[in-house]
Design a protein around this motif. Structure first.
Motif, PDB file in Angstrom:
ATOM      1  N   GLY A 138      -0.215 -10.176  65.041  1.00 42.06           N
ATOM      2  CA  GLY A 138       0.253  -8.808  65.240  1.00 42.06           C
ATOM      3  C   GLY A 138      -0.931  -7.871  65.394  1.00 42.06           C
ATOM      4  O   GLY A 138      -2.078  -8.303  65.366  1.00 42.06           O
ATOM      5  N   ARG A 139      -0.665  -6.581  65.574  1.00 40.58           N
ATOM      6  CA  ARG A 139      -1.770  -5.639  65.750  1.00 40.58           C
ATOM      7  C   ARG A 139      -2.628  -5.525  64.491  1.00 40.58           C
ATOM      8  O   ARG A 139      -3.832  -5.357  64.570  1.00 40.58           O
ATOM      9  N   LYS A 140      -1.994  -5.669  63.327  1.00 37.51           N
ATOM     10  CA  LYS A 140      -2.772  -5.583  62.081  1.00 37.51           C
ATOM     11  C   LYS A 140      -3.723  -6.762  61.942  1.00 37.51           C
ATOM     12  O   LYS A 140      -4.873  -6.594  61.541  1.00 37.51           O
ATOM     13  N   SER A 141      -3.235  -7.959  62.266  1.00 37.31           N
ATOM     14  CA  SER A 141      -4.101  -9.139  62.199  1.00 37.31           C
ATOM     15  C   SER A 141      -5.190  -9.033  63.251  1.00 37.31           C
ATOM     16  O   SER A 141      -6.352  -9.386  63.001  1.00 37.31           O
ATOM     17  N   VAL A 198      -4.788 -22.753  70.023  1.00 34.66           N
ATOM     18  CA  VAL A 198      -5.433 -23.571  71.054  1.00 34.66           C
ATOM     19  C   VAL A 198      -4.381 -24.100  72.043  1.00 34.66           C
ATOM     20  O   VAL A 198      -4.591 -24.067  73.261  1.00 34.66           O
ATOM     21  N   LEU A 199      -3.275 -24.553  71.524  1.00 37.38           N
ATOM     22  CA  LEU A 199      -2.209 -25.064  72.399  1.00 37.38           C
ATOM     23  C   LEU A 199      -1.662 -23.940  73.275  1.00 37.38           C
ATOM     24  O   LEU A 199      -1.334 -24.148  74.440  1.00 37.38           O
ATOM     25  N   HIS A 200      -1.597 -22.741  72.707  1.00 38.22           N
ATOM     26  CA  HIS A 200      -1.151 -21.595  73.488  1.00 38.22           C
ATOM     27  C   HIS A 200      -2.175 -21.293  74.592  1.00 38.22           C
ATOM     28  O   HIS A 200      -1.810 -21.030  75.736  1.00 38.22           O
ATOM     29  N   THR A 201      -3.445 -21.335  74.226  1.00 43.66           N
ATOM     30  CA  THR A 201      -4.514 -21.057  75.194  1.00 43.66           C
ATOM     31  C   THR A 201      -4.434 -21.994  76.399  1.00 43.66           C
ATOM     32  O   THR A 201      -4.641 -21.579  77.537  1.00 43.66           O
ATOM     33  N   ASP A 218      -6.131  -5.427  71.714  1.00 42.82           N
ATOM     34  CA  ASP A 218      -5.029  -5.704  72.644  1.00 42.82           C
ATOM     35  C   ASP A 218      -4.949  -7.181  73.002  1.00 42.82           C
ATOM     36  O   ASP A 218      -3.877  -7.780  72.969  1.00 42.82           O
ATOM     37  N   GLU A 219      -6.099  -7.750  73.369  1.00 42.19           N
ATOM     38  CA  GLU A 219      -6.099  -9.146  73.815  1.00 42.19           C
ATOM     39  C   GLU A 219      -5.729 -10.097  72.679  1.00 42.19           C
ATOM     40  O   GLU A 219      -4.972 -11.038  72.876  1.00 42.19           O
ATOM     41  N   LEU A 220      -6.258  -9.831  71.485  1.00 37.56           N
ATOM     42  CA  LEU A 220      -5.954 -10.702  70.353  1.00 37.56           C
ATOM     43  C   LEU A 220      -4.495 -10.572  69.937  1.00 37.56           C
ATOM     44  O   LEU A 220      -3.855 -11.549  69.554  1.00 37.56           O
ATOM     45  N   ALA A 221      -3.949  -9.354  70.042  1.00 40.65           N
ATOM     46  CA  ALA A 221      -2.564  -9.124  69.619  1.00 40.65           C
ATOM     47  C   ALA A 221      -1.566  -9.817  70.538  1.00 40.65           C
ATOM     48  O   ALA A 221      -0.395  -9.956  70.195  1.00 40.65           O
ATOM     49  N   LYS A 222      -2.026 -10.249  71.722  1.00 40.43           N
ATOM     50  CA  LYS A 222      -1.127 -10.972  72.629  1.00 40.43           C
ATOM     51  C   LYS A 222      -0.898 -12.411  72.184  1.00 40.43           C
ATOM     52  O   LYS A 222       0.027 -13.063  72.661  1.00 40.43           O
ATOM     53  N   LEU A 223      -1.772 -12.916  71.328  1.00 43.85           N
ATOM     54  CA  LEU A 223      -1.651 -14.309  70.893  1.00 43.85           C
ATOM     55  C   LEU A 223      -0.438 -14.484  69.988  1.00 43.85           C
ATOM     56  O   LEU A 223      -0.059 -13.553  69.276  1.00 43.85           O
ATOM     57  N   ARG A 265      -1.910 -23.121  77.763  1.00 44.73           N
ATOM     58  CA  ARG A 265      -0.808 -22.744  78.655  1.00 44.73           C
ATOM     59  C   ARG A 265      -1.022 -21.366  79.279  1.00 44.73           C
ATOM     60  O   ARG A 265      -0.241 -20.941  80.118  1.00 44.73           O
ATOM     61  N   MET A 266      -2.062 -20.650  78.832  1.00 45.33           N
ATOM     62  CA  MET A 266      -2.309 -19.303  79.363  1.00 45.33           C
ATOM     63  C   MET A 266      -2.907 -19.360  80.766  1.00 45.33           C
ATOM     64  O   MET A 266      -3.538 -20.346  81.141  1.00 45.33           O
ATOM     65  N   ASP A 267      -2.728 -18.278  81.540  1.00 47.01           N
ATOM     66  CA  ASP A 267      -3.426 -18.158  82.821  1.00 47.01           C
ATOM     67  C   ASP A 267      -4.930 -18.167  82.567  1.00 47.01           C
ATOM     68  O   ASP A 267      -5.383 -17.640  81.558  1.00 47.01           O
ATOM     69  N   VAL A 268      -5.674 -18.716  83.510  1.00 50.15           N
ATOM     70  CA  VAL A 268      -7.132 -18.722  83.377  1.00 50.15           C
ATOM     71  C   VAL A 268      -7.659 -17.292  83.232  1.00 50.15           C
ATOM     72  O   VAL A 268      -8.535 -17.019  82.415  1.00 50.15           O
ATOM     73  N   GLU A 269      -7.082 -16.362  83.992  1.00 47.40           N
ATOM     74  CA  GLU A 269      -7.544 -14.966  83.953  1.00 47.40           C
ATOM     75  C   GLU A 269      -7.314 -14.360  82.563  1.00 47.40           C
ATOM     76  O   GLU A 269      -8.149 -13.618  82.053  1.00 47.40           O
ATOM     77  N   ALA A 270      -6.174 -14.665  81.965  1.00 43.68           N
ATOM     78  CA  ALA A 270      -5.865 -14.121  80.646  1.00 43.68           C
ATOM     79  C   ALA A 270      -6.831 -14.671  79.602  1.00 43.68           C
ATOM     80  O   ALA A 270      -7.281 -13.938  78.711  1.00 43.68           O
ATOM     81  N   VAL A 271      -7.179 -15.946  79.733  1.00 40.64           N
ATOM     82  CA  VAL A 271      -8.129 -16.556  78.801  1.00 40.64           C
ATOM     83  C   VAL A 271      -9.500 -15.896  78.963  1.00 40.64           C
ATOM     84  O   VAL A 271     -10.170 -15.583  77.981  1.00 40.64           O
ATOM     85  N   ASP A 272      -9.895 -15.655  80.218  1.00 37.57           N
ATOM     86  CA  ASP A 272     -11.183 -15.005  80.466  1.00 37.57           C
ATOM     87  C   ASP A 272     -11.201 -13.587  79.902  1.00 37.57           C
ATOM     88  O   ASP A 272     -12.219 -13.139  79.363  1.00 37.57           O
TER      89      ASP A 272
END
Lengths: 203, 203
Positions: free
Chosen positions: A24-27, B32-35, A15-20, B37-44
């Motif tokens: 996608g969910r497969k990756s 990394v650039l996306h990270t 779930d967390e990785l698929a948010k990036l 901009r993410m909320d600290v909680e989401a990164v954790d």
């Protein structure tokens, strides 16, 4: 089985990785399966790098580029031309220009462009600090290196108005034209038109 | 600037992400650039999910599938047919078969296939525990669901020899043939040949 995978840990990681972005969910699933086979130390290094990037990152108080210290390496460097400031939208743009090895001045990262559609006004950008940097007479040129879009053009115009009062300051924009190696027949007409109007001497 | 990016933290995160399969340096940079901009909680949450996946993951002591407990949900379930065991190579295969919703028995994850070229022998796989599971007369069918490769066939043969002593045990393999929606003219001749030989009644 009311869940897709047989482990909460597993599902949570997917779930967390698929948010990036671009994952996608497969990756995400492939990455998770890879993680299970990685050394514990390698996994800790990966997770630690992600965490500390976000927690410990700092931004240069002068140019707003990412930095390890209060003032970034570029702003501190004695080998760079402190009389020229290149205004860019974000830190990727700094990297892109650094990668050309063609620029030796300083930067100023705006943090975006003026875009009323996205609710971004001049007050959301690092424009005031740019104006402050140009005061005092040390800066002789500001290069506006924003995207060639309506938002970029609007931002250029806003900044040019703000800097109009600064005497002796040269304001430039990036050259527009055909890309190197572009074939003329495939170049869009706007670009081709600008290339003709702004033609330069053949050396 | 002797480094590509102006921050060690940044470079380290790009390096670690770029080691993942299917993630090049450009994708790593984008992540990394996306990270940033993410909320600290989401990164954790992301970093924590990756870490705890690797640290806290367990494998079912019966079928070797990933599990949250000593014995996985599938092996513990009263709604599943405990007389049938489907032998697969890895946990992805369990997920693939679960996703079909066509199978209600148990699994046995081998952890690979016999592959002398890769230095994988029978002793590296969960074959002994499979043999043990078939003893006692509770299991009536073992489905060999390995890849249709030389290594898969070798492993099938090895397992079939090992299980030959178990009385009253039915040993089956997955049906091979044309994929659903495959066009006949594009089907490879091996597959088409098997489809003709193993043809079934038209219902």
């Amino acid at each position: 089985m009311d869940r897709q995978y047989s482990s909460d840990l597993f599902e949570r990681a997917v779930d967390e990785l698929a948010k990036l972005p671009g994952v996608g969910r497969k990756s995400a699933l492939r990455l998770v399966l890879h993680t299970l086979r990685m050394d514990v130390e390698a996994v800790d290094r990966l997770a630690g790098a992600i965490r500390s990037l976000r927690h410990d990152v700092r931004y240069c108080k002068v140019c707003h580029n990412i930095s390890e210290d209060e003032v970034c390496e570029i702003c501190r460097s004695n080998n760079r031309d402190h009389s020229t400031i290149c205004v860019v939208e974000n830190i990727q743009d700094v990297m892109a220009i650094e990668a050309t090895n063609q620029y030796n001045g300083l930067y100023h990262v705006l943090g975006g462009v003026i875009s009323p559609m996205d609710g971004v006004g001049p007050g959301d950008l690092n424009i005031n600090s740019l104006v402050e940097r140009t005061e005092g007479g040390r800066v002789s040129e500001v290069i506006l290196a924003l995207s060639s879009t309506m938002e970029g053009d609007t931002t250029n115009y806003f900044i040019s108005r703000k800097l109009a009062k600064t005497e002796g300051l040269r304001l430039t924009v990036l050259a527009r034209g055909m890309s190197v190696n572009d074939e003329l027949q495939y170049t869009d007409e706007m670009t081709l038109g600008r290339s003709i109007v702004n033609r330069v001497e053949y050396r």
